[in-house]
Design a protein around this motif. Structure first.
Motif, mmCIF file in Angstrom:
data_model
loop_
_atom_site.group_PDB
_atom_site.id
_atom_site.type_symbol
_atom_site.label_atom_id
_atom_site.label_comp_id
_atom_site.label_asym_id
_atom_site.label_seq_id
_atom_site.Cartn_x
_atom_site.Cartn_y
_atom_site.Cartn_z
ATOM 1 N N TRP A 25 0.866 -1.189 0.000
ATOM 2 C CA TRP A 25 0.000 0.000 0.000
ATOM 3 C C TRP A 25 0.898 1.233 0.000
ATOM 4 C CZ3 TRP A 25 -5.124 0.391 -0.734
ATOM 5 C CH2 TRP A 25 -5.911 -0.742 -0.544
ATOM 6 N N PHE A 26 0.577 2.162 -0.880
ATOM 7 C CA PHE A 26 1.301 3.415 -0.998
ATOM 8 C C PHE A 26 0.293 4.554 -0.881
ATOM 9 C CE2 PHE A 26 5.426 1.868 -2.597
ATOM 10 C CZ PHE A 26 5.088 0.555 -2.884
ATOM 11 N N ARG A 27 0.788 5.737 -0.634
ATOM 12 C CA ARG A 27 -0.088 6.897 -0.603
ATOM 13 C C ARG A 27 0.629 8.104 -1.153
ATOM 14 N NH1 ARG A 27 -0.587 7.820 5.983
ATOM 15 N NH2 ARG A 27 1.542 8.636 6.321
ATOM 16 N N GLN A 28 -0.161 9.024 -1.680
ATOM 17 C CA GLN A 28 0.390 10.263 -2.218
ATOM 18 C C GLN A 28 -0.506 11.412 -1.830
ATOM 19 O OE1 GLN A 28 1.202 10.225 -6.451
ATOM 20 N NE2 GLN A 28 2.699 11.861 -6.227
ATOM 21 N N ALA A 29 0.065 12.315 -1.069
ATOM 22 C CA ALA A 29 -0.646 13.524 -0.662
ATOM 23 C C ALA A 29 -0.367 14.622 -1.682
ATOM 24 C CB ALA A 29 -0.192 13.955 0.726
ATOM 25 N N PRO A 30 -1.237 15.623 -1.785
ATOM 26 C CA PRO A 30 -1.032 16.704 -2.751
ATOM 27 C C PRO A 30 0.330 17.370 -2.560
ATOM 28 C CG PRO A 30 -3.231 16.815 -1.836
ATOM 29 C CD PRO A 30 -2.502 15.768 -1.052
ATOM 30 N N GLY A 31 1.062 17.493 -3.648
ATOM 31 C CA GLY A 31 2.350 18.157 -3.607
ATOM 32 C C GLY A 31 3.477 17.327 -3.039
ATOM 33 N N VAL A 60 3.483 2.711 2.551
ATOM 34 C CA VAL A 60 2.785 2.693 3.827
ATOM 35 C C VAL A 60 2.948 1.342 4.514
ATOM 36 C CG1 VAL A 60 0.526 2.849 4.930
ATOM 37 C CG2 VAL A 60 1.106 4.383 3.026
ATOM 38 N N SER A 61 2.691 0.281 3.763
ATOM 39 C CA SER A 61 2.736 -1.050 4.348
ATOM 40 C C SER A 61 2.854 -2.073 3.237
ATOM 41 C CB SER A 61 1.462 -1.313 5.157
ATOM 42 O OG SER A 61 1.490 -2.594 5.760
ATOM 43 N N CYS A 62 3.368 -3.246 3.577
ATOM 44 C CA CYS A 62 3.432 -4.321 2.593
ATOM 45 C C CYS A 62 3.277 -5.658 3.293
ATOM 46 C CB CYS A 62 4.719 -4.268 1.783
ATOM 47 S SG CYS A 62 6.211 -4.393 2.755
ATOM 48 N N ILE A 63 2.888 -6.651 2.492
ATOM 49 C CA ILE A 63 2.678 -7.992 3.018
ATOM 50 C C ILE A 63 3.186 -8.993 1.995
ATOM 51 C CG2 ILE A 63 0.302 -8.063 2.114
ATOM 52 C CD1 ILE A 63 -0.440 -9.685 4.674
ATOM 53 N N SER A 64 3.841 -10.015 2.477
ATOM 54 C CA SER A 64 4.390 -11.029 1.582
ATOM 55 C C SER A 64 3.279 -11.873 0.966
ATOM 56 C CB SER A 64 5.367 -11.922 2.346
ATOM 57 O OG SER A 64 4.687 -12.611 3.389
ATOM 58 N N SER A 65 3.637 -12.653 -0.044
ATOM 59 C CA SER A 65 2.640 -13.447 -0.754
ATOM 60 C C SER A 65 1.928 -14.442 0.167
ATOM 61 C CB SER A 65 3.284 -14.194 -1.921
ATOM 62 O OG SER A 65 4.347 -15.019 -1.461
ATOM 63 N N SER A 66 2.638 -14.949 1.155
ATOM 64 C CA SER A 66 2.039 -15.895 2.092
ATOM 65 C C SER A 66 1.301 -15.210 3.237
ATOM 66 C CB SER A 66 3.119 -16.790 2.686
ATOM 67 O OG SER A 66 3.977 -16.028 3.518
ATOM 68 N N GLY A 67 1.587 -13.920 3.392
ATOM 69 C CA GLY A 67 1.013 -13.188 4.520
ATOM 70 C C GLY A 67 1.847 -13.292 5.783
#
Length: 116
Positions: free
Chosen positions: A35-41, A47-54
């Motif tokens: 998960w990524f995020r982009q704020a204005p400017g 933000v976070s990541c999870i492996s294929s197995s969890g």
């Protein structure tokens, strides 16, 4: 056509919660999800990541202890539960599916606005 669709964004008051979903049109069994995020400017940030197995998860320092990531491979869906939201969490949130052998895919994003 391979698609990732984010949902669950919206307007929430500070301190509130949202659960984002990232649903794929293909099997996610072999993909790590971020998960990524982009704020204005600002630049897009992880933000976070999870492996294929969890079995492995990671979080940016700014969201540790507030956000939880999980996945349901049977539903081809990954979730981001966001608690104790702050105004600085306001951004467009994107999910990304990455596989060394199957490529990299982005969703179109979902807006999260934290405001009173």
């Amino acid at each position: 056509q391979l698609q990732l669709v984010e949902s669950g964004g919206g307007l929430v008051q500070p301190g509130g919660s949202l659960r984002l979903s990232c649903t794929a049109s293909f099997t996610l069994d072999y993909y790590a999800i971020g998960w990524f995020r982009q704020a204005p400017g600002k630049e897009r940030e992880g933000v976070s990541c999870i492996s294929s197995s969890g079995g492995t998860t990671n979080f940016a320092d700014s969201v540790k202890g507030r956000f939880t990531i999980s996945r349901d491979n049977a539903k081809n869906t990954v979730y981001l539960l966001m608690n104790s939201l702050k105004p600085e969490d306001t951004a467009v949130y994107y999910c990304n599916a990455d596989s060394r052998w199957r490529g990299n895919h982005w969703g179109q994003g979902t807006q999260v606005t934290v405001s009173s």
